[in-house]
Design an enzyme around this catalytic site. Sequence first.
Site, PDB file in Angstrom:
ATOM      1  CG  HIS A  25       1.279  -1.876   0.547  1.00 37.31           C
ATOM      2  ND1 HIS A  25       1.953  -2.993   0.986  1.00 37.31           N
ATOM      3  CD2 HIS A  25       0.153  -2.324  -0.059  1.00 37.31           C
ATOM      4  CE1 HIS A  25       1.267  -4.076   0.641  1.00 37.31           C
ATOM      5  NE2 HIS A  25       0.168  -3.699   0.019  1.00 37.31           N
TER       6      HIS A  25
ATOM      7  CG  ASP B 176      -4.175  -5.208   9.252  1.00 32.07           C
ATOM      8  OD1 ASP B 176      -4.324  -4.113   8.683  1.00 32.07           O
ATOM      9  OD2 ASP B 176      -3.753  -6.225   8.672  1.00 32.07           O
TER      10      ASP B 176
END
Length: 323
Positions: free
Chosen positions: A16, A131
């Site tokens: 995050h 990602d």
Amino acid sequence: MGAAYSPGRVNLIGDHTDYTGGLALPMAIDLGTTVDIVAQAHGGLALSTDAAVEPDWTRYVAATMEELGLQPHATGDVTTTLPLGAGLSSSAALAVATALALGFDGTALELAKLCQRAEQRGTGVPCGLMDQLTCAAGVEGAALLVDFGAEVYRPVTLPDGVAVHIVHSGVSRSLAASEYAERRGACEAAALLIGPLRDAAAAATASLPDPLLAARARHVISENRRVLEFAAMLEIGDLDAAGHLMLESHASLRDDFEVSHPALDRVVDRLGRTTGVYGARLTGAGFGGCVVALTDSDVDDAAISGSNAGHWRVRPSAGARRL
Ligand code: GLA
């Protein structure tokens, strides 16, 4: 037409942080997805990004084709060794392999950005770039220290004698979409008040009027610091210190960012008491999914798996490639 393979990823530390222009240290793993497109025309599987379309993974293929400016019709095969919905970037790997199979030509960063847009289009989740970038740019034997603000990255070699393990909590990430967007919104709200979290001092969070915003910002600011310290500890081979930072990261994600789950906490607690484990933490978005652990390479695999839903000893691997 074309075929390509993309690895999945596990994040060693720095969660995050990507969508705030922060830091993370993910690595591509030796589990991944192969896409083999044999025809790209009507008559094949008609794909759609519509939220009602099943199986839902076809939405990632459709969204990637749309980002490439193609009609979303394709015939082909998709095979994967990644567990789905476990937080190991099966969706990013699918998008990255699809784009390469369809002839995408550009840098790893450009590929990652295209696939990030596809993922946002296909799911509506305002995901960051971690990602897709890790799948696209992975380096054999190394994790990637990524600065998402400057959009630069460099490999950090894993020292000899250590192993990386992934342990599934048994909980799939059901609430992830709405909660993820809410957390991102909180970080943006905090940044409006105290400036970019990447540059903010930890003490600045005390001036935030809302204790919840302060806690969210405290996580991001402290996590960026831990990423840099962790990379430095890997580079000097101080694995005890690196492991300690992973446990601190988990506590911050659990208490300040509130994206853990009791099942994840139980795995981290158990691994923290297991001989040969340097550290463990939830990895990825949280709300379920997997724990990543850094261990001595001689550790007993059965002791790491316990009775959990899945366990993989993974190796840092190269990024996506055409086949
Ligand atoms: C998901 C997102 C990433 C990142 C992580 C949390 O995996 O796709 O962009 O924000 O969560 O670190």
